[in-house]
Structures are given as structure tokens and as C-alpha cells.
Design a protein around this motif. Structure first.
Motif, PDB file in Angstrom:
ATOM      1  N   GLY A 180       2.100  -3.022   6.451  1.00 42.20           N
ATOM      2  CA  GLY A 180       1.913  -3.322   5.040  1.00 42.20           C
ATOM      3  C   GLY A 180       1.178  -2.220   4.296  1.00 42.20           C
ATOM      4  N   ASP A 181       1.189  -2.340   2.981  1.00 41.22           N
ATOM      5  CA  ASP A 181       0.559  -1.326   2.142  1.00 41.22           C
ATOM      6  C   ASP A 181      -0.960  -1.425   2.147  1.00 41.22           C
ATOM      7  N   GLY A 182      -1.516  -2.579   2.421  1.00 44.20           N
ATOM      8  CA  GLY A 182      -2.957  -2.749   2.493  1.00 44.20           C
ATOM      9  C   GLY A 182      -3.602  -2.935   1.136  1.00 44.20           C
ATOM     10  N   PRO A 183      -4.846  -3.410   1.132  1.00 48.65           N
ATOM     11  CA  PRO A 183      -5.514  -3.751  -0.122  1.00 48.65           C
ATOM     12  C   PRO A 183      -5.778  -2.558  -1.044  1.00 48.65           C
ATOM     13  N   ASP A 184      -6.062  -1.395  -0.498  1.00 51.43           N
ATOM     14  CA  ASP A 184      -6.354  -0.241  -1.368  1.00 51.43           C
ATOM     15  C   ASP A 184      -5.127   0.171  -2.168  1.00 51.43           C
ATOM     16  N   MET A 185      -3.982   0.254  -1.499  1.00 58.73           N
ATOM     17  CA  MET A 185      -2.754   0.629  -2.212  1.00 58.73           C
ATOM     18  C   MET A 185      -2.336  -0.456  -3.198  1.00 58.73           C
ATOM     19  N   ARG A 186      -2.515  -1.716  -2.821  1.00 58.00           N
ATOM     20  CA  ARG A 186      -2.144  -2.815  -3.719  1.00 58.00           C
ATOM     21  C   ARG A 186      -3.010  -2.796  -4.958  1.00 58.00           C
ATOM     22  N   GLU A 187      -4.319  -2.595  -4.772  1.00 53.47           N
ATOM     23  CA  GLU A 187      -5.212  -2.533  -5.927  1.00 53.47           C
ATOM     24  C   GLU A 187      -4.832  -1.371  -6.843  1.00 53.47           C
ATOM     25  N   ALA A 188      -4.532  -0.226  -6.259  1.00 58.52           N
ATOM     26  CA  ALA A 188      -4.133   0.936  -7.066  1.00 58.52           C
ATOM     27  C   ALA A 188      -2.855   0.641  -7.846  1.00 58.52           C
ATOM     28  N   GLY A 189      -1.908  -0.034  -7.211  1.00 57.24           N
ATOM     29  CA  GLY A 189      -0.662  -0.380  -7.892  1.00 57.24           C
ATOM     30  C   GLY A 189      -0.885  -1.325  -9.056  1.00 57.24           C
TER      31      GLY A 189
END
Length: 93
Positions: free
Chosen positions: A70-79
Motif C-alpha cells: 500500500g501507499d501508506g499514511p504519509d503518501m495518502r496524507e500528501a495526496g
């Protein structure tokens, strides 16, 4: 369902279900993300709208489970930050 391909041509899908919509108050949705046929996450997101002076404050909350690859929380937050910043720019015009 939203389907697209990333820069490498890998198929990506977002399946969303809107759970609750209250005009001028909130939107609650649940969604999954799939990349290359493999589910990478499942989330519930809430957008709350509150009066703030002459404008509106948006409060965004997401609860997510990230699976292998998965993309993980850091990438999701950035998105989400990028999407919400764009929304702010459009509304400011």
C-alpha cells in the motif's frame, strides 16, 4: 468506481460509497484503493463543514487500513493535502 492507469500503465481503481451527506454539514464516505488488481487500502473519510466568520472551515478526518504494497499514511496524507489545496485555490477564485 474510478479507474485510471498510473505513469507506468498499471491499472488503479478507487471504489467509493457515500455513507452520509448532510447539506452544509458533512459528507462521510468509505473507499478502497486497488493497484494492479491488488487492494492496497480501505478507508473511511469525513468532511465536516463549519461556519467560520464570513467563510467555512473544512475539517477532514480519515481512518485507513493499509495493506501489503500500500501507499501508506504519509503518501495518502500528501495526496489529500494536494487535492484539498487545489479545492481551496478553486474556491478562492
Amino acid at each position: 468506481m474510478t479507474r485510471l492507469a498510473d505513469a507506468t500503465g498499471t491499472a488503479c481503481a478507487n471504489d467509493s460509497v457515500y455513507l452520509d451527506i448532510v447539506t452544509n454539514q458533512r459528507v462521510v464516505l468509505a473507499y478502497t484503493m486497488t493497484v494492479g488488481g491488488k487492494r492496497i487500502s480501505a478507508s473511511q473519510a469525513t468532511f465536516e463543514l463549519q461556519a467560520a466568520g464570513t467563510g467555512t472551515q473544512l475539517i477532514f478526518t480519515e481512518q485507513a487500513a493499509f495493506f501489503e504494497g500500500g501507499d501508506g499514511p504519509d503518501m495518502r496524507e500528501a495526496g489529500w493535502r494536494q487535492l484539498l489545496d487545489r479545492l481551496g485555490q478553486e474556491l478562492a477564485q
